[in-house]
Design a protein around this motif. Structure first.
Motif, short mmCIF file in Angstrom:
data_model
loop_
_atom_site.label_atom_id
_atom_site.label_comp_id
_atom_site.label_asym_id
_atom_site.label_seq_id
_atom_site.Cartn_x
_atom_site.Cartn_y
_atom_site.Cartn_z
N VAL A 80 25.18 29.30 32.18
CA VAL A 80 26.00 28.89 32.98
C VAL A 80 25.66 29.87 34.39
O VAL A 80 26.14 31.02 34.30
N THR A 81 25.47 29.13 35.71
CA THR A 81 25.30 30.03 36.71
C THR A 81 25.75 29.40 37.84
O THR A 81 25.41 29.44 38.94
N SER A 82 26.88 28.64 37.46
CA SER A 82 27.50 27.86 38.81
C SER A 82 28.26 28.66 39.51
O SER A 82 28.58 29.72 39.14
N ASP A 84 31.68 30.22 40.52
CA ASP A 84 32.72 30.92 39.43
C ASP A 84 33.61 30.17 38.96
O ASP A 84 34.16 30.14 37.76
N HIS A 87 32.86 28.03 35.92
CA HIS A 87 32.28 28.41 34.96
C HIS A 87 32.89 28.02 33.64
O HIS A 87 32.36 27.64 32.46
N THR A 103 26.59 33.17 30.00
CA THR A 103 27.03 32.97 31.39
C THR A 103 27.09 34.19 32.22
O THR A 103 27.09 35.30 31.96
N GLU A 104 26.79 33.80 33.56
CA GLU A 104 26.82 35.09 34.47
C GLU A 104 28.22 35.52 34.57
O GLU A 104 28.90 34.75 34.25
N THR A 108 34.92 33.93 33.96
CA THR A 108 35.98 32.89 34.95
C THR A 108 36.59 33.78 35.98
O THR A 108 36.57 34.94 36.07
#
Length: 430
Positions: A80-82, A84, A87, A103-104, A108
């Protein structure tokens, strides 16, 4: 057997992960699909796979087809790099569909979304990893080692000053980060790195947080004081922007043009908004006081408009002091050479014993971003992890604790009161 990966969010941070997957980890990993709200950006990510990494293009899915992607491609892990604020949506749904998640940071942006992620982990039994590459930088690992070995006794206080310069710092005020609903502000989006480092170094967790600060440099309300008299909404197509040292030219950078300017027709997102325009509601000047569960205290500051990039830290212990000074290579996200991200131009770790001569601590740097830390993180995620005495791999609990300092800080900014961290989220630890 290879693990199958899909990635959601093909913006500026995504290539750090998918580039490594297809370049360095083909024996252990298979990247099978991209997902994004913008098809133009999806197509560009595929073009990079083909032209830059010389691998075959992969299937693409728009964001409204996330479930279809997971059901069709059957990945083991979703990266997950969408944006913030989205996330949690992908993290939660991926776990519900039987996938683990990488996840990046930040995991959240607020307490409610953090709780939803924690509850889903408890319910599904799936695993979430948060990518804190700063932990792996050799000088940061060395600080943990010095403190663990008692170089200055018990650490009672930390003073931590983070400086973002007028290239990197300003970039948060051009992009979607400028709206706190998207990013949680810099206390969550950026400072999560720094709060995680303190947790990591001191092997403790935050207890009480008090924060102060505001928008003191950027934003339309500060434009006159900065000498700005000609306003524009975004740089592209503006004559005024040509005179603004804070403006970026998407047209002149092929990567930025392909990823953002060419993609505007689909979602209307402007990557080059004026840092002195309307719509900025995040802070650029921040101070935070934290008391930890082990009774240590932190004084922390972040400023996003300084003439140099990096940080200064002082650890004060019962047997001495450690002083750290690091200057980093500044960059514009997606706008420069990513191999230079976190590149150090100056680094100093000095131990000052209470009685005795002070001494400089040498740290061996390796090839790759953040002094060789990035390749170690990527190997931990996608390769065959090595035994790590420093336990740098970050779990969902680490991800939650780091952002809860910033989330508590945001609540303190809004209320003017100190905030008890454990009142925000139930981490469900037995």
């Amino acid at each position: 057997m290879k693990k199958k990966y899909v990635l959601v969010g093909t913006g500026g941070r995504a290539e750090f992960f998918y580039g490594a997957l297809v370049r360095d980890f083909q024996e252990t990993c298979e990247l099978v699909a991209f997902c994004d709200a913008n098809q133009t950006r999806l197509n560009y990510a595929n073009k990079l796979l083909k032209d830059k990494y010389e691998v075959s293009e992969i299937n693409t899915y728009t964001a409204d087809r996330f479930d279809e992607m997971v059901e069709t491609e059957k990945p083991d892990i979703v990266i997950v790099t969408s944006m913030d604020r989205t996330h949690h949506r992908y993290i939660i749904r991926a776990m519900e569909l039987g996938c683990d998640v990488v996840t990046e940071k930040p995991m959240t942006v607020d307490a409610e979304k953090t709780q939803a992620i924690i509850d889903t982990i408890e319910r599904t039994g799936q695993n979430v990893r948060v990518t804190f590459n700063y932990r792996y930088a050799p000088h940061n690992t060395k600080i943990r080692e010095l403190i663990r070995e008692g170089a200055i006794g018990q650490v009672n206080s930390v003073h931590f000053e983070w400086a973002l310069d007028t290239q990197h710092g300003a970039d948060y005020f051009r992009r979607w980060h400028r709206d706190k609903r998207n990013s949680g502000g810099l206390l969550v989006h950026k400072s999560t790195h720094h709060f995680d480092l303190v947790n990591f170094w001191l092997d403790t967790e935050p207890d009480v947080v008090y924060a102060t600060g505001g928008l003191r440099f950027y934003g339309k309300e500060n434009a006159e004081e900065r000498g700005v008299t000609k306003f524009y909404e975004r740089a592209h197509g503006s004559e005024y922007a040509k005179e603004d040292p804070f403006a970026i030219d998407l047209e002149s950078n092929e990567h930025l043009k392909s990823m953002y300017l060419d993609a505007e027709k689909e979602d209307g997102y402007h990557r080059d908004q004026s840092v002195f325009g309307d719509g900025i509601n995040i802070e650029d000047t921040l101070g935070v006081n934290v008391t930890y569960k082990n009774k240590a205290i932190l004084t922390y500051s972040l400023n996003a408009y300084l003439p140099w990039e990096g940080y200064q830290i002082a650890f004060n212990g019962t047997e001495g002091r450690i002083e750290v000074r690091v200057r980093e290579q500044s960059y514009i996200n997606s706008g420069g050479n990513k191999s230079d991200e976190g590149k150090l131009s100056e680094k100093s770790i000095r131990v000052l014993p209470m009685f005795g001569e002070s001494y400089e601590v040498e740290v061996e740097e390796k090839k790759g971003g953040h002094g060789g830390g990035d390749p170690e993180l990527l190997n931990d995620l996608f390769g065959v992890p090595k035994e790590d005495e420093f336990k740098r791999a970050a779990s969902h609990v680490d991800g939650a604790i780091s952002i809860l300092t910033g989330i508590a800080g945001n609540k303190s900014l809004a209320t003017g009161q100190a905030v008890k961290v454990e009142d925000l989220v139930d981490l469900k630890r037995k």
